[in-house]
Scaffold this active site. Structure first.
Site, PDB file in Angstrom:
ATOM      1  N   ASP A  13       0.822  -1.214   0.000  1.00  0.00           N
ATOM      2  CA  ASP A  13       0.000   0.000   0.000  1.00  0.00           C
ATOM      3  C   ASP A  13       0.855   1.261   0.000  1.00  0.00           C
ATOM      4  O   ASP A  13       1.994   1.248   0.488  1.00  0.00           O
ATOM      5  CB  ASP A  13      -0.919   0.015   1.225  1.00  0.00           C
ATOM      6  CG  ASP A  13      -2.045  -1.008   1.071  1.00  0.00           C
ATOM      7  OD1 ASP A  13      -2.272  -1.471  -0.064  1.00  0.00           O
ATOM      8  OD2 ASP A  13      -2.653  -1.363   2.098  1.00  0.00           O
ATOM      9  N   HIS A  14       0.255   2.342  -0.469  1.00  0.00           N
ATOM     10  CA  HIS A  14       0.860   3.679  -0.464  1.00  0.00           C
ATOM     11  C   HIS A  14       2.182   3.714  -1.232  1.00  0.00           C
ATOM     12  O   HIS A  14       3.086   4.480  -0.877  1.00  0.00           O
ATOM     13  CB  HIS A  14       1.064   4.188   0.976  1.00  0.00           C
ATOM     14  CG  HIS A  14      -0.132   3.975   1.843  1.00  0.00           C
ATOM     15  ND1 HIS A  14      -1.351   4.565   1.578  1.00  0.00           N
ATOM     16  CD2 HIS A  14      -0.320   3.197   2.945  1.00  0.00           C
ATOM     17  CE1 HIS A  14      -2.245   4.171   2.485  1.00  0.00           C
ATOM     18  NE2 HIS A  14      -1.642   3.338   3.320  1.00  0.00           N
ATOM     19  N   ARG A  15       2.309   2.832  -2.238  1.00  0.00           N
ATOM     20  CA  ARG A  15       3.530   2.767  -3.062  1.00  0.00           C
ATOM     21  C   ARG A  15       4.766   2.366  -2.256  1.00  0.00           C
ATOM     22  O   ARG A  15       5.891   2.568  -2.683  1.00  0.00           O
ATOM     23  CB  ARG A  15       3.821   4.102  -3.759  1.00  0.00           C
ATOM     24  CG  ARG A  15       2.691   4.660  -4.591  1.00  0.00           C
ATOM     25  CD  ARG A  15       2.572   3.927  -5.932  1.00  0.00           C
ATOM     26  NE  ARG A  15       1.701   4.629  -6.857  1.00  0.00           N
ATOM     27  CZ  ARG A  15       0.368   4.503  -6.878  1.00  0.00           C
ATOM     28  NH1 ARG A  15      -0.242   3.698  -6.023  1.00  0.00           N
ATOM     29  NH2 ARG A  15      -0.342   5.168  -7.765  1.00  0.00           N
ATOM     30  N   LEU A  16       4.532   1.823  -1.051  1.00  0.00           N
ATOM     31  CA  LEU A  16       5.682   1.424  -0.226  1.00  0.00           C
ATOM     32  C   LEU A  16       6.023  -0.030  -0.524  1.00  0.00           C
ATOM     33  O   LEU A  16       6.016  -0.902   0.355  1.00  0.00           O
ATOM     34  CB  LEU A  16       5.370   1.651   1.258  1.00  0.00           C
ATOM     35  CG  LEU A  16       5.073   3.121   1.588  1.00  0.00           C
ATOM     36  CD1 LEU A  16       4.717   3.278   3.065  1.00  0.00           C
ATOM     37  CD2 LEU A  16       6.273   3.996   1.242  1.00  0.00           C
ATOM     38  N   HIS A  17       6.288  -0.288  -1.804  1.00  0.00           N
ATOM     39  CA  HIS A  17       6.503  -1.648  -2.267  1.00  0.00           C
ATOM     40  C   HIS A  17       7.791  -2.227  -1.683  1.00  0.00           C
ATOM     41  O   HIS A  17       8.695  -1.495  -1.292  1.00  0.00           O
ATOM     42  CB  HIS A  17       6.582  -1.661  -3.789  1.00  0.00           C
ATOM     43  CG  HIS A  17       5.526  -0.839  -4.439  1.00  0.00           C
ATOM     44  ND1 HIS A  17       4.187  -1.065  -4.224  1.00  0.00           N
ATOM     45  CD2 HIS A  17       5.606   0.240  -5.264  1.00  0.00           C
ATOM     46  CE1 HIS A  17       3.483  -0.182  -4.910  1.00  0.00           C
ATOM     47  NE2 HIS A  17       4.318   0.636  -5.532  1.00  0.00           N
TER      48      HIS A  17
END
Ligand SMILES: Cc1cc2nc3c(=O)[nH]c(=O)nc-3n(C[C@H](O)[C@H](O)[C@H](O)COP(=O)(O)O)c2cc1C
Length: 195
Positions: free
Chosen positions: A172-176
């Site tokens: 989530d939230h581009r916190l890959h």
């Protein structure tokens, strides 16, 4: 070896997940090449073998665009994208051709129509009409009507031997999550990358 030390172990886990959840061809991968002019090119192929010692293998026509690019500049990058899992795997490394025996074994396992098709297709070169292709298929089907269909001399497997394998997991939230394995002698080093 655990998947913290062996990217092939992690690949096997992820590929098993992809087989279970992807609607179609989880073995499809993009292969990126560049010829002598350095211009990138990319297309999909099917992974047909994998593993330590094996690398990642696909089969194609050596006279195709990808074949001539790989002959001129034998390095490639591979990409798997498993949308159902929010995952990608990126692989880079030098490329070589598989042995004649390995290519024969895989070629002989293909259905007869695909073996005839390999003879009929001058892959990546201009085709005058669909009819010209159908005529070529009919001609080769007649030529090899009985017995084994031999493997065309220009049809074989290319092996990408990874120097780097990155596993990317959507969060989530581009916190890959990114886990990059880099070849280090006989082993691998693992580092995490910012997303
Ligand atoms: C899912 C998928 C799998 C493919 N698998 C192969 C393959 O294993 N070998 C192959 O030569 N072409 C395969 N193709 C066709 C290639 O993408 C491409 O059109 C063809 O190889 C010519 O590429 P080139 O002109 O860059 O050499 C596949 C295409 C798709 C969409």
């Amino acid at each position: 070896m655990t998947s913290d030390h062996d990217p092939y172990a992690q690949f096997e886990q992820w590929f098993a997940d992809a087989r279970a959840s992807e609607p179609d061809v989880p073995e499809a991968m993009a292969v990126a090449t560049a010829g002598v002019d350095g211009a990138p090119n990319v297309r999909m192929v099917l992974m047909k073998a994998r593993g330590p010692g094996e690398g990642f293998v696909f089969y194609t026509n050596t006279e195709s665009a990808k074949g001539t690019e790989l002959t001129a500049n034998p390095r490639a990058a591979l990409l798997f994208h498993w949308k159902s899992l929010g995952r990608q795997v990126r692989i880079r490394g030098p490329v070589s051709q598989v042995s004649e025996a390995q290519a024969d074994a895989y070629y002989d396992s293909r259905d007869r129509g695909s073996r005839i098709g390999a003879w009929a297709s001058k892959q990546s070169r201009p085709l005058e009409s669909r009819f010209a292709l159908e005529k070529a298929v009919a001609a080769y089907a007649a030529r090899y009507a009985v017995g084994r269909v031999p493997r065309p001399p220009y049809w074989t497997g290319f092996r990408v031997m990874p120097e780097a394998i990155e596993f990317w997991q959507h969060r989530d939230h581009r916190l890959h999550e990114r886990r990059l394995f880099t070849r280090d002698g006989d082993g691998w080093t693992l580092e995490l990358l910012y997303p």
